[in-house]
Write a protein that holds these residues in place. Sequence first.
Motif, PDB file in Angstrom:
ATOM      1  N   LEU A  44       0.825  -1.198   0.000  1.00 27.31           N
ATOM      2  CA  LEU A  44       0.000   0.000   0.000  1.00 27.31           C
ATOM      3  C   LEU A  44       0.861   1.250   0.000  1.00 27.31           C
ATOM      4  O   LEU A  44       1.969   1.260   0.533  1.00 27.31           O
ATOM      5  N   THR A  45       0.339   2.308  -0.566  1.00 24.13           N
ATOM      6  CA  THR A  45       0.985   3.605  -0.404  1.00 24.13           C
ATOM      7  C   THR A  45       0.667   4.118   1.007  1.00 24.13           C
ATOM      8  O   THR A  45      -0.225   3.596   1.686  1.00 24.13           O
ATOM      9  N   ASP A  47      -0.756   6.905   1.813  1.00 25.03           N
ATOM     10  CA  ASP A  47      -2.118   7.453   1.808  1.00 25.03           C
ATOM     11  C   ASP A  47      -3.160   6.345   1.884  1.00 25.03           C
ATOM     12  O   ASP A  47      -4.182   6.476   2.586  1.00 25.03           O
ATOM     13  N   GLU A  48      -2.924   5.247   1.168  1.00 24.12           N
ATOM     14  CA  GLU A  48      -3.869   4.128   1.211  1.00 24.12           C
ATOM     15  C   GLU A  48      -3.907   3.508   2.605  1.00 24.12           C
ATOM     16  O   GLU A  48      -4.975   3.167   3.123  1.00 24.12           O
ATOM     17  N   SER A  51      -5.816   5.851   5.036  1.00 23.36           N
ATOM     18  CA  SER A  51      -7.188   6.267   4.705  1.00 23.36           C
ATOM     19  C   SER A  51      -8.171   5.570   5.638  1.00 23.36           C
ATOM     20  O   SER A  51      -8.020   4.396   5.977  1.00 23.36           O
ATOM     21  N   LYS A  64     -13.119  -2.331  -2.517  1.00 22.10           N
ATOM     22  CA  LYS A  64     -11.745  -1.885  -2.272  1.00 22.10           C
ATOM     23  C   LYS A  64     -10.858  -3.068  -1.894  1.00 22.10           C
ATOM     24  O   LYS A  64      -9.716  -3.174  -2.358  1.00 22.10           O
ATOM     25  N   HIS A 112      -6.217  -4.229   5.640  1.00 21.31           N
ATOM     26  CA  HIS A 112      -5.360  -4.918   4.684  1.00 21.31           C
ATOM     27  C   HIS A 112      -4.486  -5.945   5.412  1.00 21.31           C
ATOM     28  O   HIS A 112      -4.296  -7.077   4.942  1.00 21.31           O
TER      29      HIS A 112
END
Length: 456
Positions: A44-45, A47-48, A51, A64, A112
Motif C-alpha cells: 500500500l501507499t 495514503d492508502e 485512509s 476496495k 489490509h
Amino acid sequence: MKLAGPKGRLVVTGDREKPYYWCKDTKTLDRCKSVGSPAEAVVLTVDEAESHCGPLTIDQLHHKLQFFWGTITDYRIDGHKHHKYERVDREWHYRTWLQYFIDNNVQFGFIHAWVGALMRENSHTPPNLFQQFPEEFDISLSRLAIDDRAAYLKQDENGQQLIIHPKKSHNPRRVWDLCSHKVIPAVWLFSDRIPIDIWAVSHSWVRDTDRNYIWTAVNNFEWPVPIPNGVTLEGIREELIKFGCRYAWLDILCLRQEYPEHLLYQKHQPIEREKREQLRFTEWAIDVPTIGLVYRQAEYVVTYFNGLGRPFQARDWQDERHWLKRAWTLQETVSLSKVLVGGVNGDMESALESQINERMKLSKFLVEVDSFRTSGSITKLLQEIGHRYATNPVDKVAGLIFMLDYTPEELPVYKPNETQDEAWSRWMLSFSMVDGITHIISASISPSLVPKLEAG
C-alpha cells in the motif's frame, strides 16, 4: 498461482531470493486454490494505509478489498477441529466485519493487514482468529498481551517476580506489516513459535542530539517513535521490502518506547502519559530480557551498524555508539549467514567485498561473537559485554542473561531503576538453581567484572 491485485502494483513475496513482483493484471482468482506464498501482499501507499473507512459503504469497502485481494469471500479457511475447511459466510460474518470497520472508522492499512493474516493459511495461524467476532477485534496497541502475559510470571519465596520458561513462552507482542505499513498484534500471525517469515531489525542507537521523535499512524500513535535525524520510516520500509521482507520486528515500532516529557502536550494529557509509561514498564519487565528470542528465530536479521536507516560506513569501529560497541546488540548477534547489512546494496558478502580490508574485520568479529554465544563461553561473553556501552548500566546485566545456554527455566524480570549490583545479585540467584553454574561463573571471571562490567 499469483495473488490477484491492481495492475502495475508491487507485491512482496516474503522470499529473499524472489523478493517481489509486479501485478500484470487484475484477474480475479479462486481463493479456494493456492495463492502462492502466504507472505504475499500488495504494497500500500502511505495514503492508502492511512485512509479511514468511516465514509465508505459496505459495498465500497468490499470492492476496495477486492481490488487488492480478489474475491476474498470465497476464500476457504482452515478450522481448528480436524483441519476441516469451512467457508466464510459472505452474508453474515464477512459483512458484519466490514460494517464494524466502517462504524469504527478503522484505517484501511489495518484491514489490509487483517485480511493478509487470514490469507496466510499455514500452521502458525491462530485458529481463533477465524472465530472472532468484530466486537473482539482490538487494534489499540495499548492493550496488546498485557493481561495474558501475567500467566508467564511467578513470585519466588522472596517476593521477586520471575519469568517462567523464558526461551519457550515469549513471542513478540507486535509486528510491523510492511505491505500494510502498520504495526499489528503478533497474535494475528502466530500463536506458538515465531514463523521465519518475520524478520528482525538490529541497529545501533544514535546520540540523543542526533535523533528526534515522531508521532505516526504506523503504530497507531501509541508512543512517540525515536528515529535518527534525516531518516524516515518510509525509507526503512522501502529498503526492507527490497530485501524481500514481508513482516519485521523493529524495536522503535514494536517495543513500547519512552514517552519524553517535552512531548507531553502534543498528543496526550499528563495522566495519559503516566498511564502509558506504566504500560511500558509492565511490558519491558518481560520483553526486554527475552528480546534475543526474536533474533534467534528470525530467518534474517537486517543490521544497521551506523544507526537505524543510515548508510553503512567502514569506520568508527570503536565509537561508543557503533553497533559493535553497544551492550544490547550482543544478544542480537546471529550467525553471519543470517545477517543482511542495512544501508548497502546486496547481501553481507558483497558488502564486505566492496571494502574488503576494513569490512573483513566486521565479518570476523561477528563470527567470533556468535561463537561466544553458541558455545556458552561465560568468560568471553562477560569480557565482551564489559567492553561495551549502555545508556542504563543495568542493561549490561539484562543483556547478558538471555544469551547463555545455561539460562534457567525462571528468569528475573527487567527492572530499569535498580542498581547494577542489585541486578547482578538477582541474576546470580536465579542461576543458583542450575546445577554447578554459579560455581562456573565465579571461577571463570575476575572481580573487576562483577558487577561493574567495565565500560560505561
